[in-house]
Design a protein around this motif. Structure first.
Motif, short mmCIF file in Angstrom:
data_model
loop_
_atom_site.label_atom_id
_atom_site.label_comp_id
_atom_site.label_asym_id
_atom_site.label_seq_id
_atom_site.Cartn_x
_atom_site.Cartn_y
_atom_site.Cartn_z
N ALA A 140 -15.07 -11.18 6.56
CA ALA A 140 -14.70 -10.67 7.89
C ALA A 140 -13.18 -10.52 8.01
O ALA A 140 -12.67 -9.51 8.53
CB ALA A 140 -15.23 -11.60 8.97
N LEU A 141 -12.45 -11.53 7.52
CA LEU A 141 -10.99 -11.47 7.58
C LEU A 141 -10.45 -10.39 6.64
O LEU A 141 -9.48 -9.69 6.97
CB LEU A 141 -10.40 -12.83 7.22
CG LEU A 141 -8.88 -12.97 7.36
CD1 LEU A 141 -8.45 -12.75 8.80
CD2 LEU A 141 -8.43 -14.35 6.88
N ALA A 142 -11.07 -10.24 5.48
CA ALA A 142 -10.62 -9.23 4.53
C ALA A 142 -10.82 -7.82 5.09
O ALA A 142 -9.99 -6.93 4.87
CB ALA A 142 -11.37 -9.38 3.20
N LEU A 143 -11.91 -7.62 5.81
CA LEU A 143 -12.13 -6.31 6.43
C LEU A 143 -11.10 -6.04 7.51
O LEU A 143 -10.61 -4.92 7.66
CB LEU A 143 -13.54 -6.23 7.02
CG LEU A 143 -14.68 -5.98 6.02
CD1 LEU A 143 -16.03 -6.20 6.69
CD2 LEU A 143 -14.59 -4.57 5.44
N ALA A 144 -10.75 -7.09 8.26
CA ALA A 144 -9.79 -6.91 9.35
C ALA A 144 -8.37 -6.75 8.82
O ALA A 144 -7.65 -5.80 9.19
CB ALA A 144 -9.87 -8.10 10.30
N ASP A 145 -7.95 -7.64 7.93
CA ASP A 145 -6.56 -7.62 7.45
C ASP A 145 -6.35 -6.67 6.28
O ASP A 145 -5.28 -6.07 6.15
CB ASP A 145 -6.13 -9.03 7.03
CG ASP A 145 -6.00 -9.97 8.22
OD1 ASP A 145 -6.17 -9.50 9.36
OD2 ASP A 145 -5.76 -11.17 8.00
N GLY A 146 -7.37 -6.54 5.43
CA GLY A 146 -7.21 -5.72 4.23
C GLY A 146 -7.63 -4.27 4.40
O GLY A 146 -7.06 -3.38 3.78
N HIS A 147 -8.63 -4.04 5.26
CA HIS A 147 -9.14 -2.68 5.44
C HIS A 147 -8.94 -2.15 6.86
O HIS A 147 -9.47 -1.09 7.20
CB HIS A 147 -10.62 -2.62 5.07
CG HIS A 147 -10.89 -2.78 3.60
ND1 HIS A 147 -10.52 -1.83 2.66
CD2 HIS A 147 -11.47 -3.79 2.90
CE1 HIS A 147 -10.88 -2.23 1.45
NE2 HIS A 147 -11.45 -3.42 1.56
N GLY A 148 -8.20 -2.89 7.67
CA GLY A 148 -7.83 -2.40 9.00
C GLY A 148 -8.96 -2.28 9.99
O GLY A 148 -8.90 -1.47 10.92
N ILE A 268 -5.31 -11.44 0.83
CA ILE A 268 -6.71 -11.82 0.91
C ILE A 268 -7.59 -10.99 -0.01
O ILE A 268 -8.49 -11.50 -0.68
CB ILE A 268 -7.21 -11.74 2.37
CG1 ILE A 268 -8.66 -12.21 2.47
CG2 ILE A 268 -7.05 -10.35 2.94
CD1 ILE A 268 -8.89 -13.61 2.02
N LEU A 269 -7.34 -9.68 -0.09
CA LEU A 269 -8.20 -8.85 -0.93
C LEU A 269 -8.05 -9.19 -2.41
O LEU A 269 -9.04 -9.39 -3.12
CB LEU A 269 -7.88 -7.37 -0.69
CG LEU A 269 -8.46 -6.74 0.58
CD1 LEU A 269 -8.01 -5.30 0.73
CD2 LEU A 269 -9.99 -6.82 0.59
N HIS A 270 -6.83 -9.27 -2.87
CA HIS A 270 -6.62 -9.53 -4.30
C HIS A 270 -7.02 -10.95 -4.69
O HIS A 270 -7.34 -11.21 -5.86
CB HIS A 270 -5.16 -9.25 -4.68
CG HIS A 270 -4.83 -7.79 -4.67
ND1 HIS A 270 -3.99 -7.23 -3.74
CD2 HIS A 270 -5.24 -6.77 -5.46
CE1 HIS A 270 -3.89 -5.93 -3.96
NE2 HIS A 270 -4.64 -5.63 -5.00
N SER A 271 -7.01 -11.87 -3.75
CA SER A 271 -7.45 -13.23 -4.08
C SER A 271 -8.92 -13.25 -4.45
O SER A 271 -9.37 -14.09 -5.25
CB SER A 271 -7.19 -14.18 -2.90
OG SER A 271 -8.07 -13.90 -1.82
N LEU A 272 -9.70 -12.32 -3.89
CA LEU A 272 -11.13 -12.28 -4.19
C LEU A 272 -11.42 -11.89 -5.64
O LEU A 272 -12.51 -12.15 -6.15
CB LEU A 272 -11.83 -11.31 -3.24
CG LEU A 272 -11.85 -11.72 -1.76
CD1 LEU A 272 -12.42 -10.59 -0.91
CD2 LEU A 272 -12.67 -12.99 -1.56
#
Length: 298
Positions: A140-148, A268-272
């Protein structure tokens, strides 16, 4: 014991709760519901559900063919009814020539922690459980912060992930019965890697949601298949399942905070992407899930 795979469907029932929770979370975010009331309502639902379900729990002391049978002492629990308690001094049933055998659970558990296949199963489950846990805590956070995306859209994205994970678990029983554990585990690990990579590098938001569906399917069967494989030998099932589940749950306990620490440095995205390393290990360890011949209870 039943000749077919049933564990994925049991985990599928668990996943239905996550689908409902994700859907309600998305609605709460879209409606700007205060977190206090959101969590209070969720807590009330959980309390009522658990209390209601617990009233149906009863100890099953039906004899099973091949097991040693004992006359147990009975402890009357007012909430659950009689519970069979087997002690080292328990007597065999009248007419049975089976002598009393002391219980030695500590020895069985110690042996399970030294069993090579059990430990490798635990590592295989660890990788796939990490893929599941990482999604639960960070998608959820990755979608918000990484994908806007908005907070509500982020929660809906996690809902999509668990929906396809649930589908994978309910459909997985048929797939496992037809193709076997090893190829299915390989496909699961490969799908999870592909879906996770696509999610991280998706150039447009809608593709990230497609990736979540693939990722969810890939992460769906690791834990239930690992439990089933650990229980292949009934005489050692309890100890081995406890070991595999302990290792697997390490992914839920340690994985998310470690990913958060890594995200502080790389985003957050690259940490995955680090999860893909463990998924590759799970892919390589898939052969350990192959069914082994059962040995009789002793």
């Amino acid at each position: 014991a039943v000749g077919r795979h049933i564990m994925p469907r049991l985990h599928g029932a668990f996943s239905l709760g996550t689908v409902a929770g994700a859907g309600l979370g998305a609605w709460a975010a879209a409606a700007s519901l205060p977190v206090f009331w959101h969590l209070a309502a969720a807590g009330a639902v959980v309390a009522v559900s658990v209390t209601t379900a617990a009233a149906w729990f009863r100890a099953d002391i039906t004899p099973v063919a091949g097991e040693r049978t004992y006359v147990p002492d009975n402890f009357e629990d007012p909430s659950t009814g009689p519970i069979a308690i087997i002690t080292p001094g328990s007597r065999p049933l009248e007419g049975s020539d089976v002598p009393p055998v002391p219980l030695d659970n500590k020895r069985k558990i110690a042996e399970a922690w030294r069993d090579r296949r059990t430990l490798l199963l635990g590592v295989m489950v660890l990788g796939l459980a990490l893929a599941e846990g990482a999604a639960g805590d960070w998608v959820a956070l990755a979608l918000a912060d990484g994908h806007g995306q908005s907070d509500a859209a982020g929660a809906a994205g996690y809902g999509l992930f668990v929906t396809f994970m649930t589908i994978g678990r309910f459909a997985g029983t048929l797939v496992l019965d037809r193709f076997g554990r090893v190829p299915v585990m390989r496909w699961c690990a490969a799908l999870a890697v592909f879906g996770l990579g696509l999610f991280v590098f998706a150039p447009v938001p809608w593709l990230a949601y497609v990736a979540l569906a693939v990722w969810g399917l890939g992460a769906s069967l690791g834990f239930p298949v690992g439990m089933s494989a650990a229980a292949d030998e009934p005489a050692k099932a309890a100890a081995r399942v406890s070991v595999v589940s302990t290792i697997g749950y390490g992914a839920f306990l340690c994985g998310p905070p470690l990913l958060g620490l890594l995200a502080e440095h790389v985003g957050i995205l690259h940490s995955l992407l680090s999860v893909m390393v463990m998924l590759a290990v799970s892919f390589l360890l898939s052969p350990v899930a192959r069914k082994v011949p059962q040995t009789p209870l002793r």
